[in-house]
Design an enzyme around this catalytic site. Structure first.
Site, PDB file in Angstrom:
ATOM      1  N   LYS A   1       5.029   9.236   8.711  1.00  0.00           N
ATOM      2  CA  LYS A   1       4.925   8.702  10.064  1.00  0.00           C
ATOM      3  C   LYS A   1       6.010   9.238  11.001  1.00  0.00           C
ATOM      4  O   LYS A   1       5.881  10.338  11.520  1.00  0.00           O
ATOM      5  CB  LYS A   1       4.891   7.168  10.018  1.00  0.00           C
ATOM      6  CG  LYS A   1       3.717   6.634   9.182  1.00  0.00           C
ATOM      7  CD  LYS A   1       3.569   5.150   9.270  1.00  0.00           C
ATOM      8  CE  LYS A   1       2.484   4.635   8.332  1.00  0.00           C
ATOM      9  NZ  LYS A   1       1.122   5.085   8.642  1.00  0.00           N
TER      10      LYS A   1
ATOM     11  N   ASP B   1       9.309   2.841  -0.634  1.00  0.00           N
ATOM     12  CA  ASP B   1       8.291   3.474   0.194  1.00  0.00           C
ATOM     13  C   ASP B   1       8.635   3.151   1.646  1.00  0.00           C
ATOM     14  O   ASP B   1       8.300   2.081   2.165  1.00  0.00           O
ATOM     15  CB  ASP B   1       6.909   2.939  -0.179  1.00  0.00           C
ATOM     16  CG  ASP B   1       5.810   3.460   0.740  1.00  0.00           C
ATOM     17  OD1 ASP B   1       6.126   4.169   1.718  1.00  0.00           O
ATOM     18  OD2 ASP B   1       4.633   3.128   0.493  1.00  0.00           O
TER      19      ASP B   1
ATOM     20  N   TYR C   1       0.849  -1.188   0.000  1.00  0.00           N
ATOM     21  CA  TYR C   1       0.000   0.000   0.000  1.00  0.00           C
ATOM     22  C   TYR C   1       0.886   1.239   0.000  1.00  0.00           C
ATOM     23  O   TYR C   1       1.785   1.376   0.823  1.00  0.00           O
ATOM     24  CB  TYR C   1      -0.894   0.008   1.240  1.00  0.00           C
ATOM     25  CG  TYR C   1      -1.796   1.209   1.362  1.00  0.00           C
ATOM     26  CD1 TYR C   1      -2.883   1.365   0.510  1.00  0.00           C
ATOM     27  CD2 TYR C   1      -1.566   2.178   2.326  1.00  0.00           C
ATOM     28  CE1 TYR C   1      -3.725   2.460   0.632  1.00  0.00           C
ATOM     29  CE2 TYR C   1      -2.404   3.280   2.455  1.00  0.00           C
ATOM     30  CZ  TYR C   1      -3.484   3.422   1.601  1.00  0.00           C
ATOM     31  OH  TYR C   1      -4.313   4.506   1.721  1.00  0.00           O
TER      32      TYR C   1
END
Length: 428
Positions: A267, A239, A144
């Protein structure tokens, strides 16, 4: 536990927010029941609106590496807010956090800050396409990269088939330029390159997958991706929204010794505030406007509150030479304890772990890609989730999400969690 207040709040939220939540997994749709509404958090704990306390293994889906309400971050945000919350102009702090991030991460010269991991990945792909002058990308089933149209793709049968959208609203025109590969299958990747010669701009991958549970790369897989990209003139995009500054100071690149061309962050880099970033070598990053032809912009990019939080977080990580050893030891301790408790009750399971990312899959066979992750017993997971919740342990409400460990966890917290898992295992 009593969830009356949370239940009432969910009913009220559903009247004005689609599904009652602002991100789908929060709705507990995958596990059933009513989501808890959190009132506050501190260290390793969440406290909900009904006064219940939970040991937290989501940690805002990764950012809270040093615990909730980490004092240096909170203080930095408070002090910065007193001076204004957004200017729309450059600030010195943006340069300070950029220089710090570049110094911590291998193989990058420049970094650009955005507002989310989705935005970082979307911008990285656009940059890769502009830099290589090619249109197609390869992504992996189960990885994702945010909800940008290019990433919400499933593939048809056949290795060279164009992708098809798996969300309404994603056009077939967008989907045709996304090719879907199997995670941990380098032969599959090479076949896609052979079928699309000189058309593939980049591979984008979670170097450690976290959205099909925690799934490590097989030995040599990331290195092989690096080689196939180099051979074919494509860029390799890591990613690292989850893994960046979590698995090591320099993230997965440092941990696995593999150099990516563009690295995406989120994050941890924001210290709990909405921040994303993407970084790379000078010749690639200088292809961005205003220096180059690839356009990317954002009104709130480099927001002073987010930069203050991120800077304090990165500084704390950078100055703590034992942090990643502690995280490794705590997560290994948890893994060992879970193995001991689950194996007592003849439960079919496997545990995957890399550093401070860990997940329990209710299948005895190895889990190494999306297909094998999907073989897990979801009914057992639902019971496991709700059992732990009643014990005061909060894990992700989905079998397809990794757990994130925080340094704020004590060994008493870990022992409580292990014992709770044992009590739940008795009734699975």
């Amino acid at each position: 536990m009593n969830y009356q207040r949370s239940s009432q709040l969910f009913v009220e939220a559903a009247k004005v927010i689609p599904g009652g939540v602002n991100s789908p997994v929060r709705a507990f749709k995958a596990v059933g029941g009513t989501p808890i509404f959190v009132k506050e958090a501190k260290g390793a704990y969440l406290f909900d609106e009904d006064g219940n306390r939970y040991i937290d293994y989501i940690n805002s889906w990764g950012p809270m590496l040093l615990g909730h309400a980490f004092e240096p971050v909170v203080n930095a945000v408070i002090e910065k807010a007193k001076k204004g919350t957004s200017f729309g102009t450059p600030t010195a702090l943006e340069t300070e956090i950029a220089a710090l991030a570049v110094s911590m991460v291998p193989n990058v010269d420049k970094i650009r800050f955005v507002n989310s991991g989705t935005e970082a990945c979307m911008s990285a792909v656009r940059l890769a396409r502009g830099y290589t002058k090619r249109d197609k990308i390869i992504k992996f089933s189960g990885c994702y990269h945010g909800h940008s149209d290019s990433f919400l793709i499933a593939a048809g049968s056949g290795l060279s088939t164009f992708g098809v959208p798996n969300s309404p609203g994603v056009t077939s025109g967008t989907a045709k330029d996304t090719l879907l590969a199997k995670y941990n299958d380098i032969a599959n990747v090479k076949e896609l390159f052979a079928a699309n010669r000189n058309e593939i701009a980049a591979i984008i991958i979670e170097p450690v997958a976290g959205n099909m549970g925690c799934i490590p790369p097989k030995d040599g897989f990331l290195k092989a991706l690096r080689e196939v990209c180099t051979e074919n003139g494509a860029l390799l995009i890591f990613d690292e929204v989850m893994t960046g500054f979590r698995l090591a100071k320099g993230g997965a690149q440092e941990l696995f010794g593999v150099k990516a061309d563009i690295i995406c962050f989120g994050k941890v880099i924001g210290g709990g505030l909405p921040v994303g970033a993407f970084a790379g070598r000078k010749e690639i990053m200088d292809y961005l406007a205003p220096l180059g032809p690839v356009y990317q912009a954002g009104t709130l990019s480099g927001n002073p509150l987010a930069m203050a939080a991120g800077y304090e977080m990165l500084k704390s990580i950078n100055n703590d030479s034992e942090l990643f050893n502690r995280l490794e030891e705590k997560t290994a301790y948890l893994e060992k304890g879970l193995h001991a408790e689950l194996s007592k009750h003849s439960i079919a399971y496997t545990i995957n772990r890399v550093g401070s990312m860990i997940s329990v899959h209710f299948d005895p066979n190895p889990v190494y890609d999306f297909q094998t992750a999907a073989n897990g017993d979801n009914e057992t997971f639902k019971k496991f989730f709700h059992g732990l919740l009643k014990e005061g342990v909060y894990i992700a409400p989905s079998a397809y999400e990794t757990w994130f460990i925080t340094d704020a966890l004590s060994y008493e917290d870990l022992d409580f969690t292990i014992a709770a898992a044992g009590r739940v295992a008795e009734i699975l």
